[in-house]
Enzyme design. Structure first.
Site, short mmCIF file in Angstrom:
data_model
loop_
_atom_site.label_atom_id
_atom_site.label_comp_id
_atom_site.label_asym_id
_atom_site.label_seq_id
_atom_site.Cartn_x
_atom_site.Cartn_y
_atom_site.Cartn_z
N HIS A 80 31.63 -6.22 -41.79
CA HIS A 80 31.18 -6.86 -40.58
C HIS A 80 32.00 -7.30 -39.54
O HIS A 80 33.09 -7.45 -40.00
CB HIS A 80 30.00 -7.70 -41.02
CG HIS A 80 29.07 -7.06 -42.20
ND1 HIS A 80 29.64 -8.23 -43.43
CD2 HIS A 80 27.67 -6.29 -42.11
CE1 HIS A 80 28.09 -7.74 -44.40
NE2 HIS A 80 27.41 -6.64 -43.72
N SER A 133 22.51 -4.79 -42.63
CA SER A 133 23.53 -5.68 -42.12
C SER A 133 24.22 -6.05 -40.47
O SER A 133 24.24 -6.90 -40.34
CB SER A 133 24.73 -6.39 -43.76
OG SER A 133 25.13 -5.61 -43.85
N ASP A 143 34.40 -9.89 -42.38
CA ASP A 143 34.18 -9.39 -43.78
C ASP A 143 34.58 -8.18 -44.08
O ASP A 143 34.87 -7.77 -43.51
CB ASP A 143 33.02 -10.10 -44.47
CG ASP A 143 32.11 -9.64 -44.22
OD1 ASP A 143 31.80 -8.58 -43.82
OD2 ASP A 143 30.66 -9.93 -44.76
#
Length: 556
Positions: free
Chosen positions: A336, A42, A333
Site C-alpha cells: 500500500h 484495500s 507497507d
C-alpha cells in the site's frame, strides 16, 4: 425556480429545529451535486473491514496506520489518507463514509463499499472479506435507502450524476502466489484473467442498470515489483516477481478492451482509467524525481524489502520495523502506498493528461455545465464561464454586428476576471486563472509527448504512418473563412490570406486537417453520382430485393 428551491430546503431545515423530523425524511439534493460510490479492495477501503467478522490480517484499525494524518487508525491501509479521500476533497465532498459504519452519514454524498483483501472473484479470501458482488448488493441496498430519503426523480438524478470508483483485481492474482495455490494448473493465465474481468464486467453492467454512467478505474500496478512481490521472489536480489507482473499486464490489456467495448455498447457510459502500472513504475524506479527517497522498500514491515505483511504487529507475524518518515517512501507497507504517494495518484486521476488517464479525467466527470456569460441568472464563478458565440470568428468583420467576435469575448473575460477578484482574494483568483485553461502551446507540447509515446509503443515507422493518416480537427477560425466565401468578399484575392487559408493546410505533411480532405472539395451533385455508382455496385453484390431493403433502412 432556484430561489423557490432554496426557500423550500431552508424551510425544511428551519422547521426541523422545532418539529420532530419523523415525517420529514426527505433530503434536499443540491443542484449539480456529484456523489462518489467506491468499490474495491484495500487501496480504497476506508474502514469497512472494521465492522465484519474477520481477522487482523485484513484490518488496519491499529497503529501505525493512519497516524500521520488522522492521528489514530481508521481502517485505512496507509499512514494517512487514501486515494478516494483526495478525490472527495477535489470534488468538494467530505470523506466518503464506509457503508458499514454504524453512525450517520450523508447519503447524498455517496458511500464506500470497498473491503481490504477483496477480489472480483468470490473465492478470493472467501468468508474473510466483502467480495465485489457482495459490495454490489450493498450498493443496491443503499440505493433503496436513498429512494426513501429523496424522491424518485432526485434519486435517479443523483445516481446518474455520480462517479463510481472501482479498483479490484490485485488480490485475485496475488493470493494464488501467497498460498501456493494450484489454480494455474487448472487454468491458463489468460483464462484466469478472463474470469476476473467477467466478474468485474458483470458488476459494471449492474451499476449501469441502476443508473450509473460515469466510472473511474485504476488499472493494476506492476504487482511483482511491489515489496510483497519482491519478497516472494526470495533469493533473486532486487528482482520483481515476473509471473505476477505478467498477470498485471494481461489484466490491464483485457480491462482496457472491455471498457472500450462497454462504451460502444452502453448508451451514455463514460469511463476514466488511470495507468497505475506506469504511475507506480515511475516512482519505484525514479523515486527522487517524485520527491521520495525510497521506491523499493516499504516503510513498515519486516523481511526483504519489508515485504512481509507484519506492519503493526497484530497479524500472524508480530515483528515489524517502522521508518521515521513515511513521506520519504513510496510504499507504507507491503503493497500500500503512503499518503504522499496516494495524493500524487489522486491528483493524476483528477486532472491528469491523456498519457496517464483517459479518455476522461475525473475532474471532467464532476464539473457542472459551464454557464454562458450573458445568462441572466446566477452562476458559479469559480467553475468558469462560457464566452463563445455562434457564428463568431477570429476576425472582427466575420458576421459583424450579429455575433460576439473573439476580441469582444476577450474583453468579457477581462470583466469576468475583475468580478472574480471581488469574489476571491487576489492570490486565489490568480491561482484559479493560472489553472483554468491549457494554452495552445501547452496543447502542442502535450501532442508532442503523445507523438513520442506513439513512437515508443509502435516504432518510428508505424508512428509516422499513423500521424500521417490522422485527422487533425481544429475548431477556431472556420467562421472567418466561411463568411468570406459566402459574402462575395474580395479578401480572398489577397495572396497572403489565400496562402494562410489554403496552402499551409494543403501542403501539410501531418495528415488531414479540419474539413479539408486531401484539399479536394466534392460538391453535392458529384457526391450523388458517387452514391448512384455505389447503389449499382451494391445490386451486383446482393439481389435486388436485398439491396432495396438495405437502402430503405439506411439513415441518410
Amino acid at each position: 425556480m432556484m430561489g423557490l428551491r432554496f426557500y423550500l430546503c431552508f424551510l425544511v431545515l428551519f422547521t426541523s429545529l422545532f418539529i420532530s423530523t419523523h415525517g420529514l425524511g426527505h433530503l434536499c439534493l443540491p443542484e449539480e451535486h456529484v456523489a462518489l460510490f467506491i468499490f474495491g479492495d484495500s487501496l480504497f477501503d476506508a474502514g469497512n473491514n472494521n465492522y465484519i467478522n474477520t481477522t487482523t490480517d485484513y484490518q488496519a484499525n491499529y497503529e501505525p496506520y493512519g497516524e500521520n494524518f488522522f492521528k489514530y487508525s481508521t481502517g485505512r491501509y496507509s499512514d494517512g489518507r487514501i486515494i478516494p479521500d483526495f478525490i472527495a476533497e477535489f470534488a468538494k465532498l467530505p470523506f466518503i463514509t464506509p457503508y458499514l459504519h454504524p453512525g450517520y452519514h450523508q447519503y447524498t454524498d455517496g458511500a464506500n463499499f470497498a473491503s481490504a483483501g477483496a477480489g472480483a472473484l468470490a473465492e478470493t479470501r472467501q468468508g474473510m472479506v466483502i467480495d465485489l458482488k457482495t459490495q454490489l448488493s450493498y450498493f443496491k441496498n443503499f440505493e433503496r435507502l436513498l429512494s426513501e430519503k429523496l424522491d424518485d426523480a432526485e434519486a435517479k438524478t443523483l445516481l446518474s450524476r455520480a462517479v463510481y470508483l472501482i479498483n479490484i483485481g490485485s488480490n485475485d492474482y496475488v493470493v494464488p502466489f501467497t498460498r501456493n495455490s494450484s489454480i494455474f494448473q487448472s487454468y491458463s493465465q489468460e483464462e484466469y484473467v478472463d474470469m476476473v474481468i467477467d466478474n468485474l464486467t458483470f458488476v459494471i453492467k449492474e451499476i449501469y442498470e441502476e443508473g450509473g454512467r460515469k466510472f473511474g478505474f485504476l488499472n493494476l500496478a506492476p504487482l511483482g515489483c511491489l515489496p510483497l512481490g519482491r519478497a516472494l521472489n526470495s533469493g533473486k536480489t532486487n528482482e520483481c516477481k515476473h509471473e505476477l507482473t505478467a498477470l498485471s499486464k494481461l489484466h490491464n490489456k483485457a480491462l482496457s478492451e472491455v471498457l472500450q467495448n462497454l462504451e460502444n455498447e452502453l448508451n451514455g457510459f463514460r469511463y476514466s482509467i488511470a495507468d497505475t502500472y506506469t504511475i507506480l513504475s515511475e516512482r519505484i524506479n525514479n523515486p527522487l524525481k517524485y520527491g521520495f527517497k525510497e521506491g523499493n522498500i516499504a516503510c513498515c514491515g519486516i523481511g526483504p524489502y519489508k515485504g512481509i505483511n507484519s506492519c503493526g504487529g497484530k497479524r500472524s507475524i508480530k515483528e515489524y520495523e517502522l521508518c521515521e518518515n513515511a513521506s520519504e517512501y513510496v510504499f507504507f507497507d507491503t503493497v500500500h502506498p503512503t499518503e504522499k504517494a496516494n495524493q500524487q495518484f489522486a491528483e493524476l486521476m483528477w486532472s491528469g493528461t491523456p498519457d496517464i488517464i483517459g479518455p476522461y479525467n475525473l475532474k471532467a466527470f464532476t464539473l457542472p455545465f459551464i454557464t454562458p456569460l450573458l445568462y441572466p441568472g446566477y452562476y458559479q464563478y469559480t467553475d468558469g464561464t462560457n464566452f463563445a458565440s455562434a457564428g463568431a470568428g477570429a476576425l472582427v468583420e466575420t458576421n459583424q454586428g450579429f455575433v460576439i467576435e473573439l476580441k469582444t469575448q476577450l474583453s468579457y473575460f477581462k470583466n469576468f476576471e475583475r468580478l472574480l477578484s471581488k469574489k476571491l482574494d487576489d492570490a486565489e483568483a490568480k491561482t484559479l486563472l493560472s489553472k483554468a485553461v491549457i494554452d495552445l502551446k501547452t496543447q502542442l507540447h502535450y501532442f508532442k509527448k503523445l507523438a513520442k509515446l506513439l513512437r515508443t509503443k509502435l516504432g518510428d515507422e508505424e508512428a509516422k504512418k499513423l500521424l500521417a493518416r490522422a485527422f487533425y480537427l481544429i475548431s477556431i477560425s472556420s467562421n472567418d473563412y466561411f463568411a468570406l466565401s459566402t459574402s462575395n468578399s474580395s479578401a480572398l484575392q489577397k495572396p497572403t490570406l489565400r496562402k494562410n487559408m489554403w496552402k499551409e493546410i494543403c501542403d501539410s505533411k501531418l495528415g488531414t486537417i479540419g474539413l479539408f480532405a486531401n484539399c479536394q472539395v466534392i460538391e453535392l451533385k458529384t457526391q450523388l453520382s458517387y452514391f448512384k455508382n455505389f447503389e449499382r455496385l451494391l445490386s451486383k453484390k446482393l439481389d435486388d430485393a436485398e439491396a432495396k431493403t438495405l437502402l430503405s433502412k439506411v439513415v441518410y
